[in-house]
Motif scaffolding. Structure first.
Motif, short mmCIF file in Angstrom:
data_model
loop_
_atom_site.label_atom_id
_atom_site.label_comp_id
_atom_site.label_asym_id
_atom_site.label_seq_id
_atom_site.Cartn_x
_atom_site.Cartn_y
_atom_site.Cartn_z
N ASP A 74 49.83 39.03 42.47
CA ASP A 74 49.15 38.44 43.62
C ASP A 74 49.91 37.22 44.14
O ASP A 74 49.96 36.98 45.35
CB ASP A 74 47.70 38.09 43.30
N THR A 75 50.54 36.49 43.24
CA THR A 75 51.36 35.35 43.65
C THR A 75 52.56 35.82 44.45
O THR A 75 52.90 35.25 45.50
CB THR A 75 51.82 34.56 42.42
N LEU A 76 53.19 36.89 43.97
CA LEU A 76 54.31 37.46 44.71
C LEU A 76 53.90 37.85 46.12
O LEU A 76 54.59 37.55 47.09
CB LEU A 76 54.85 38.69 43.98
N PHE A 77 52.77 38.52 46.22
CA PHE A 77 52.31 38.97 47.53
C PHE A 77 52.05 37.81 48.47
O PHE A 77 52.41 37.85 49.64
CB PHE A 77 51.06 39.83 47.40
N LYS A 78 51.42 36.80 47.94
CA LYS A 78 51.10 35.66 48.79
C LYS A 78 52.35 35.03 49.35
O LYS A 78 52.39 34.60 50.50
CB LYS A 78 50.29 34.63 47.98
N VAL A 79 53.39 34.95 48.52
CA VAL A 79 54.64 34.31 48.95
C VAL A 79 55.45 35.24 49.86
O VAL A 79 56.05 34.79 50.85
CB VAL A 79 55.47 33.88 47.73
N LEU A 80 55.45 36.53 49.56
CA LEU A 80 56.26 37.47 50.33
C LEU A 80 55.68 37.72 51.72
O LEU A 80 56.43 37.88 52.69
CB LEU A 80 56.38 38.80 49.58
N ALA A 81 54.36 37.74 51.83
CA ALA A 81 53.71 38.13 53.09
C ALA A 81 54.18 37.30 54.29
O ALA A 81 54.58 37.88 55.30
CB ALA A 81 52.20 38.07 52.93
N PRO A 82 54.15 35.94 54.23
CA PRO A 82 54.60 35.18 55.39
C PRO A 82 56.08 35.32 55.67
O PRO A 82 56.55 34.92 56.73
CB PRO A 82 54.26 33.73 55.04
N LEU A 83 56.82 35.91 54.74
CA LEU A 83 58.26 36.12 54.94
C LEU A 83 58.54 37.52 55.45
O LEU A 83 59.69 37.89 55.68
CB LEU A 83 59.01 35.87 53.63
N GLY A 84 57.49 38.32 55.61
CA GLY A 84 57.67 39.65 56.17
C GLY A 84 58.03 40.71 55.17
O GLY A 84 58.48 41.79 55.52
N TYR A 85 57.78 40.43 53.90
CA TYR A 85 58.09 41.42 52.87
C TYR A 85 56.84 41.82 52.09
O TYR A 85 55.85 41.10 52.06
CB TYR A 85 59.14 40.88 51.89
N THR A 86 56.95 42.96 51.50
CA THR A 86 55.89 43.42 50.60
C THR A 86 56.52 44.17 49.43
O THR A 86 57.74 44.30 49.37
CB THR A 86 54.87 44.31 51.34
N LEU A 87 55.72 44.66 48.54
CA LEU A 87 56.22 45.42 47.40
C LEU A 87 55.88 46.89 47.55
O LEU A 87 54.86 47.23 48.13
CB LEU A 87 55.63 44.89 46.09
N SER A 88 56.73 47.73 47.01
CA SER A 88 56.46 49.16 47.01
C SER A 88 56.71 49.72 45.62
O SER A 88 57.49 49.18 44.86
CB SER A 88 57.38 49.89 48.00
N ILE A 89 56.03 50.81 45.34
CA ILE A 89 56.29 51.56 44.10
C ILE A 89 57.18 52.72 44.45
O ILE A 89 56.84 53.53 45.31
CB ILE A 89 54.99 52.08 43.47
N THR A 90 58.31 52.82 43.78
CA THR A 90 59.25 53.90 44.10
C THR A 90 59.75 54.55 42.83
O THR A 90 59.82 53.92 41.78
CB THR A 90 60.46 53.35 44.88
N PRO A 91 60.12 55.82 42.92
CA PRO A 91 60.70 56.51 41.77
C PRO A 91 62.00 55.85 41.39
O PRO A 91 62.73 55.37 42.26
CB PRO A 91 60.95 57.94 42.28
N ILE A 92 62.28 55.82 40.11
CA ILE A 92 63.54 55.26 39.64
C ILE A 92 64.66 56.20 40.07
O ILE A 92 64.62 57.39 39.80
CB ILE A 92 63.55 55.11 38.11
#
Lengths: 95, 95
Positions: A74-92
């Motif tokens: 949740d900390t990552l999301f809060k910081v990434l959001a105003p920078l225009g980024y998010t996280l995704s789950i992807t196959p290795i």
DNA sequence: TTATATGATAACATATCAGTTATCACAATT
DNA sequence: AATTGTGATAACTGATATGTTATCATATAA
């Protein structure tokens, strides 16, 4: 007999020291921090300004950018959001 | 006057209640847990077996899958890796 | 029925994160 | 020189994630 390791790359490549999951995590973390700092500076934001925008305090952002912490998502999301980024789950990917 | 909210979707759509970052995070978390459980079951792994493979203990995996915790990224990586998934940083898409 | 495996959960200890407040060294500006 | 803004860090508190151990209800198999 003890292996000699001279570089970070050598250390990371050593299967006996670094598991696949660890390697994945460190790669991700380095990439993440890189994009994070780059995006923040590209927007001309100071850590204090990003703190205001994200709700995450400046010392926490500093700890994040210097990899002194293993953040919660949740900390990552809060910081990434105003920078225009998010996280995704992807196959290795096998590269 | 207090707004009436009847469904989870309505709640999530309410800008006054849920920030963009929160929405991002909840969407991600739901997607993550979905893929996590699906991948684990597809491989025929029990939580206990995945615990062995990942190094994350069974109660922690259960808390994760039931969204009783906000995991740290290293925990996510440890659990995702044996399931063939990893995390990526991506630009927020405007859909 | 008995035994076994399952996911969920409880209770507690330990680890670690984020908040809070303050400060530091450094750089740039005035 | 003095001021201001910067990122980093220290010390401490409170919150929370994970480990540990045990147990539960349920489902399935013997």
């Amino acid at each position: 007999m003890k292996k000699e390791v001279n570089t970070f790359a050598e250390y990371m490549a050593d299967k006996d020291r670094v598991s696949d999951a660890e390697r994945e995590q460190i790669n991700f973390q380095v990439e993440l921090i890189g994009k994070l700092i780059e995006a923040r500076e590209e927007k001309g934001l100071s850590q204090r300004e990003l703190a205001k925008l994200s709700g995450v305090k400046q010392p926490a952002i500093a700890r994040l950018e210097t990899m002194k912490s293993t953040p919660q998502i949740d900390t990552l999301f809060k910081v990434l959001a105003p920078l225009g980024y998010t996280l995704s789950i992807t196959p290795i990917s096998k590269n």
